[in-house]
Design an enzyme around this catalytic site. Structure first.
Site, PDB file in Angstrom:
ATOM      1  N   SER A 216       0.856  -1.190   0.000  1.00 56.98           N
ATOM      2  CA  SER A 216       0.000   0.000   0.000  1.00 56.98           C
ATOM      3  C   SER A 216       0.889   1.236   0.000  1.00 56.98           C
ATOM      4  O   SER A 216       1.723   1.396   0.897  1.00 56.98           O
ATOM      5  CB  SER A 216      -0.899   0.010   1.240  1.00 56.98           C
ATOM      6  OG  SER A 216      -1.749  -1.112   1.238  1.00 56.98           O
ATOM      7  N   GLY A 218      -0.305   4.561  -0.162  1.00 56.37           N
ATOM      8  CA  GLY A 218      -1.074   5.782   0.090  1.00 56.37           C
ATOM      9  C   GLY A 218      -1.700   6.315  -1.183  1.00 56.37           C
ATOM     10  O   GLY A 218      -2.381   5.590  -1.915  1.00 56.37           O
ATOM     11  N   ALA A 219      -1.445   7.597  -1.471  1.00 54.39           N
ATOM     12  CA  ALA A 219      -2.025   8.229  -2.656  1.00 54.39           C
ATOM     13  C   ALA A 219      -1.538   7.605  -3.958  1.00 54.39           C
ATOM     14  O   ALA A 219      -2.166   7.772  -5.013  1.00 54.39           O
ATOM     15  CB  ALA A 219      -1.724   9.721  -2.650  1.00 54.39           C
ATOM     16  N   GLY A 221      -1.445   4.445  -4.519  1.00 49.37           N
ATOM     17  CA  GLY A 221      -2.177   3.215  -4.775  1.00 49.37           C
ATOM     18  C   GLY A 221      -1.506   1.963  -4.254  1.00 49.37           C
ATOM     19  O   GLY A 221      -0.929   1.944  -3.170  1.00 49.37           O
ATOM     20  N   GLY A 247      -7.356  -0.188   4.212  1.00 55.04           N
ATOM     21  CA  GLY A 247      -6.447  -1.273   3.863  1.00 55.04           C
ATOM     22  C   GLY A 247      -7.100  -2.633   3.978  1.00 55.04           C
ATOM     23  O   GLY A 247      -6.788  -3.555   3.219  1.00 55.04           O
ATOM     24  N   ASP A 248      -8.036  -2.771   4.920  1.00 51.76           N
ATOM     25  CA  ASP A 248      -8.739  -4.032   5.096  1.00 51.76           C
ATOM     26  C   ASP A 248      -9.658  -4.321   3.902  1.00 51.76           C
ATOM     27  O   ASP A 248      -9.818  -5.478   3.499  1.00 51.76           O
ATOM     28  CB  ASP A 248      -9.553  -3.999   6.386  1.00 51.76           C
ATOM     29  CG  ASP A 248      -8.699  -3.628   7.586  1.00 51.76           C
ATOM     30  OD1 ASP A 248      -7.498  -3.963   7.572  1.00 51.76           O
ATOM     31  OD2 ASP A 248      -9.216  -2.983   8.514  1.00 51.76           O
TER      32      ASP A 248
END
Length: 308
Positions: A216, A218-219, A221, A247-248
């Site tokens: 992951s 963040g912005a 992707g 995130g889940d």
């Protein structure tokens, strides 16, 4: 059936205030409680996507009782193991003016050796009917740091695809047990591999034992390093809201993709769209279905090449 494991479950409480200012009093305009913890969030999203899901882990005390009461009318099946200690609470304070969220997380209860053995017996029994399993979140006090490694090995013995989503030393030891998929964020991956360059770090995660790594960013992707190739998926624009459970939702999409046999680009597009739609939802651990449908065709997935 898809099994999710949350060893450190939580009662998620979301407060909404007109504007959050430190060192002042606030009038709360809305309060919502949800059964929480990473694996429970994953299971609820899987159910919304049409997959049968079962949640296991630990629950105890008054907060654990409330958690199970809230879980009872929902689609995920409750296979939580009772313990003497009290389930933790997490508090999300949402500033409705800015869309920003302040998060407060309590520590988890201490799990005894006998409670851990009871959990392992339940886990092995649940694996017999599982199509995939996700191991999610932090370890509560009393659980040994190699617990996820042990659970990965048991899943592999049962020939059940296993996804690992944790951090720190539990991630390091869990990856060494060779999970099918690890899903760290950028900071967790940098701590694991010693490099902050995302692609090098993702490939480093694979060298440490994970069959595939989805990071992951963040912005930026999601970045996936897999035996089939390397891809990066990105939402059309950043979104503001409550990030709890985003995130889940990505984990749920990835697990659904494994069970459905989807190709990696489609798995990643789903994961990014679901993650963004979760940020836009009113409460932690939910997603905005209309936002998901609108975002999904606009996610860009780009194939990458390995670094030298």
């Amino acid at each position: 059936m898809i099994l999710t494991v949350t060893l450190n479950t939580a009662l998620d409480i979301t407060y909404r205030v007109p504007a959050f200012t430190p060192h002042t009093s606030h009038r709360v305009t809305d309060v919502r409680e949800r059964p929480g913890g990473k694996g429970l969030n994953v299971a609820r999203v899987l159910s919304a996507l049409g997959h049968e899901s079962v949640v296991t882990g630990f629950a105890g005390g008054r907060s654990g009782t409330v958690l199970r009461e809230l879980l009872a009318p929902l689609t995920p099946h409750d296979a939580l193991v009772p313990i003497a200690g009290a389930t933790r609470r997490t508090i999300a304070v949402v500033d409705t003016a800015s869309g920003d969220t302040t998060q407060l997380n309590e520590p988890g209860p201490t799990v005894t050796a006998d409670e851990w053995v009871r959990f392992l017996d339940a886990y092995d029994a649940l694996l017999r009917d599982a199509d995939a399993v996700a191991l999610c979140g932090s370890l509560p006090p009393g659980i040994h740091v190699g617990a996820y490694g042990e659970l990965v090995r048991r899943a592999r013995t049962a020939e059940v695809p296993v996804l690992l989503d944790t951090s720190g030393e539990p991630l390091r030891r869990g990856i060494a047990a060779r999970p099918d998929l690890a899903k760290p964020n950028a900071d967790e991956l940098a701590q694991l591999t010693g490099t902050r360059e995302p692609l090098r770090a993702a490939l480093g995660g694979r060298r440490r034992g994970a069959h595939s790594v989805v990071a992951s960013l963040g912005a930026d992707g999601l970045l996936a390093a897999t035996p089939e190739g390397i891809w990066q998926a990105k939402a059309p624009a950043p979104v503001k809201g409550n990030p709890t459970g985003a995130g889940d939702s990505a984990v749920a999409a990835l697990l659904a993709g494994v069970v459905e046999g989807l190709r990696w680009p489609e798995r990643l597009a789903r994961a990014v769209a679901l993650s963004a739609a979760t940020v836009l939802a009113a409460a932690a651990g939910e997603f905005d279905a209309s936002a998901y449908e609108e975002l999904l065709p606009r996610v860009t997935v780009t194939e990458r090449t390995a670094v030298a």
